[in-house]
Motif scaffolding. Structure first.
Motif, PDB file in Angstrom:
ATOM      1  N   ARG A  84       3.562 -15.889   9.403  1.00  0.00           N
ATOM      2  CA  ARG A  84       4.235 -17.269   8.852  1.00  0.00           C
ATOM      3  C   ARG A  84       4.288 -17.105   7.229  1.00  0.00           C
ATOM      4  O   ARG A  84       5.223 -17.573   6.814  1.00  0.00           O
ATOM      5  CB  ARG A  84       3.822 -18.231   9.645  1.00  0.00           C
ATOM      6  N   HIS A  85       3.185 -16.685   6.873  1.00  0.00           N
ATOM      7  CA  HIS A  85       2.953 -17.054   5.275  1.00  0.00           C
ATOM      8  C   HIS A  85       3.153 -15.576   4.740  1.00  0.00           C
ATOM      9  O   HIS A  85       2.918 -15.552   3.547  1.00  0.00           O
ATOM     10  CB  HIS A  85       1.449 -17.378   5.121  1.00  0.00           C
ATOM     11  N   LEU A  86       3.613 -14.243   5.262  1.00  0.00           N
ATOM     12  CA  LEU A  86       3.579 -13.082   4.797  1.00  0.00           C
ATOM     13  C   LEU A  86       4.088 -13.125   3.201  1.00  0.00           C
ATOM     14  O   LEU A  86       3.440 -12.556   2.349  1.00  0.00           O
ATOM     15  CB  LEU A  86       4.381 -12.042   5.601  1.00  0.00           C
ATOM     16  N   SER A  87       5.108 -13.577   3.119  1.00  0.00           N
ATOM     17  CA  SER A  87       5.744 -13.479   1.687  1.00  0.00           C
ATOM     18  C   SER A  87       5.302 -14.249   0.509  1.00  0.00           C
ATOM     19  O   SER A  87       5.375 -14.214  -0.530  1.00  0.00           O
ATOM     20  CB  SER A  87       7.210 -13.796   1.805  1.00  0.00           C
ATOM     21  N   ARG A  88       4.423 -15.362   0.980  1.00  0.00           N
ATOM     22  CA  ARG A  88       3.744 -16.244   0.188  1.00  0.00           C
ATOM     23  C   ARG A  88       2.347 -15.600  -0.398  1.00  0.00           C
ATOM     24  O   ARG A  88       1.788 -16.562  -1.192  1.00  0.00           O
ATOM     25  CB  ARG A  88       3.814 -17.590   0.945  1.00  0.00           C
ATOM     26  N   TYR A  89       1.722 -14.880   0.160  1.00  0.00           N
ATOM     27  CA  TYR A  89       0.375 -14.503  -0.209  1.00  0.00           C
ATOM     28  C   TYR A  89       0.602 -13.724  -1.615  1.00  0.00           C
ATOM     29  O   TYR A  89       1.620 -12.967  -2.010  1.00  0.00           O
ATOM     30  CB  TYR A  89      -0.044 -13.394   0.908  1.00  0.00           C
ATOM     31  N   SER A  90      -0.649 -14.273  -2.432  1.00  0.00           N
ATOM     32  CA  SER A  90      -0.956 -13.336  -3.477  1.00  0.00           C
ATOM     33  C   SER A  90      -1.387 -11.932  -3.333  1.00  0.00           C
ATOM     34  O   SER A  90      -1.883 -11.941  -1.958  1.00  0.00           O
ATOM     35  CB  SER A  90      -1.609 -14.365  -4.471  1.00  0.00           C
ATOM     36  N   GLY A  91      -1.453 -10.996  -4.373  1.00  0.00           N
ATOM     37  CA  GLY A  91      -2.214  -9.804  -4.070  1.00  0.00           C
ATOM     38  C   GLY A  91      -3.672 -10.262  -3.752  1.00  0.00           C
ATOM     39  O   GLY A  91      -4.293  -9.532  -2.984  1.00  0.00           O
ATOM     40  N   ARG A  92      -4.261 -11.040  -4.395  1.00  0.00           N
ATOM     41  CA  ARG A  92      -5.640 -11.404  -4.284  1.00  0.00           C
ATOM     42  C   ARG A  92      -5.963 -12.053  -2.743  1.00  0.00           C
ATOM     43  O   ARG A  92      -6.741 -11.601  -1.963  1.00  0.00           O
ATOM     44  CB  ARG A  92      -6.121 -12.486  -5.233  1.00  0.00           C
ATOM     45  N   GLN A  93      -4.973 -12.695  -2.145  1.00  0.00           N
ATOM     46  CA  GLN A  93      -4.886 -13.340  -0.819  1.00  0.00           C
ATOM     47  C   GLN A  93      -4.993 -12.034   0.129  1.00  0.00           C
ATOM     48  O   GLN A  93      -5.477 -11.863   1.285  1.00  0.00           O
ATOM     49  CB  GLN A  93      -4.150 -14.339  -0.516  1.00  0.00           C
ATOM     50  N   LEU A  94      -3.959 -11.199  -0.073  1.00  0.00           N
ATOM     51  CA  LEU A  94      -3.815 -10.166   0.884  1.00  0.00           C
ATOM     52  C   LEU A  94      -5.074  -9.379   0.967  1.00  0.00           C
ATOM     53  O   LEU A  94      -5.498  -8.706   2.024  1.00  0.00           O
ATOM     54  CB  LEU A  94      -2.564  -9.310   0.464  1.00  0.00           C
ATOM     55  N   ALA A  95      -5.655  -8.865  -0.167  1.00  0.00           N
ATOM     56  CA  ALA A  95      -6.994  -8.088  -0.348  1.00  0.00           C
ATOM     57  C   ALA A  95      -7.963  -8.883   0.417  1.00  0.00           C
ATOM     58  O   ALA A  95      -8.754  -8.217   1.213  1.00  0.00           O
ATOM     59  CB  ALA A  95      -7.090  -8.069  -1.940  1.00  0.00           C
ATOM     60  N   MET A  96      -8.067 -10.055   0.289  1.00  0.00           N
ATOM     61  CA  MET A  96      -9.133 -10.861   1.088  1.00  0.00           C
ATOM     62  C   MET A  96      -8.907 -10.887   2.568  1.00  0.00           C
ATOM     63  O   MET A  96      -9.971 -11.045   3.182  1.00  0.00           O
ATOM     64  CB  MET A  96      -8.761 -12.320   0.591  1.00  0.00           C
ATOM     65  N   ILE A  97      -7.660 -10.972   2.870  1.00  0.00           N
ATOM     66  CA  ILE A  97      -7.460 -10.713   4.270  1.00  0.00           C
ATOM     67  C   ILE A  97      -7.883  -9.403   4.888  1.00  0.00           C
ATOM     68  O   ILE A  97      -8.642  -9.309   5.747  1.00  0.00           O
ATOM     69  CB  ILE A  97      -6.011 -10.790   4.493  1.00  0.00           C
ATOM     70  N   CYS A  98      -7.569  -8.185   4.375  1.00  0.00           N
ATOM     71  CA  CYS A  98      -8.047  -6.943   4.296  1.00  0.00           C
ATOM     72  C   CYS A  98      -9.505  -6.917   4.715  1.00  0.00           C
ATOM     73  O   CYS A  98     -10.274  -6.407   5.535  1.00  0.00           O
ATOM     74  CB  CYS A  98      -7.562  -6.015   3.192  1.00  0.00           C
ATOM     75  N   HIS A  99     -10.268  -7.578   3.554  1.00  0.00           N
ATOM     76  CA  HIS A  99     -11.557  -7.425   3.453  1.00  0.00           C
ATOM     77  C   HIS A  99     -12.197  -8.171   4.621  1.00  0.00           C
ATOM     78  O   HIS A  99     -13.235  -7.912   5.249  1.00  0.00           O
ATOM     79  CB  HIS A  99     -11.838  -8.208   2.170  1.00  0.00           C
TER      80      HIS A  99
END
Length: 165
Positions: free
Chosen positions: A45-60
């Motif tokens: 639902r938020h995929l296009s709104r994540y920042s690079g930092r947020q994407l990295a945080m999710i991976c982690h």
């Protein structure tokens, strides 16, 4: 238990930052599959709104919680590629850690990530903890990177009493 129940019931209300913080907190608190399933349901639902930092945080977060989810990492990959030029060394390190934790190493993602990390190394924008985290993650998947190896050698030369280097 009450906290994990509350998080599951309110997952839909989370914005991108709230989801990232909640996922990382859930990982640290050792919450289980039910919580991560509820959080994962909100990621697209938020995929296009994540920042690079947020994407990295999710991976982690997913790696830290040991929550294997191939679909999640496939979704994140394209978004990370779109933001690779803006990622910091720390963001790259925790992203690679996330993928490597599950023995994932998609070359189409890792090559640009490591190229960016190399730029940051050459610009002296990489901390020792980020270098070590990335090197450890790469070792987990047997990925060789010359610039990371050279940086590790420089580190080892500065710290001659290091065990296991």
């Amino acid at each position: 238990n009450a906290l994990s129940t509350e998080l599951r019931s309110r997952a839909r209300e989370l914005d991108p930052q709230g989801l990232c913080i909640s996922a990382n907190a859930a990982a640290k608190l050792g919450f289980g599959t039910e919580v991560f399933t509820a959080l994962y349901a909100q990621v697209p639902r938020h995929l296009s709104r994540y920042s690079g930092r947020q994407l990295a945080m999710i991976c982690h977060a997913w790696a830290k919680a040991h929550m294997h989810n191939d679909d999640l990492f496939a979704l994140l990959s394209m978004q990370l590629l779109q933001r690779v030029r803006t990622l910091t060394a720390h963001e790259i390190a925790i992203t690679v850690y996330g993928y490597a934790h599950f023995r994932k190493a998609p070359p189409e993602l890792f090559e640009p990530l490591l190229a960016r990390f190399g730029e940051l190394l050459r610009g002296d924008s990489v901390t020792t903890p980020d270098l070590l985290m990335l090197a450890n993650a790469l070792g987990r998947i047997s990925w060789q990177d010359g610039e990371v190896a050279a940086a590790l050698q420089k580190y080892a030369d500065r710290e001659p009493n290091l065990p296991n280097v």
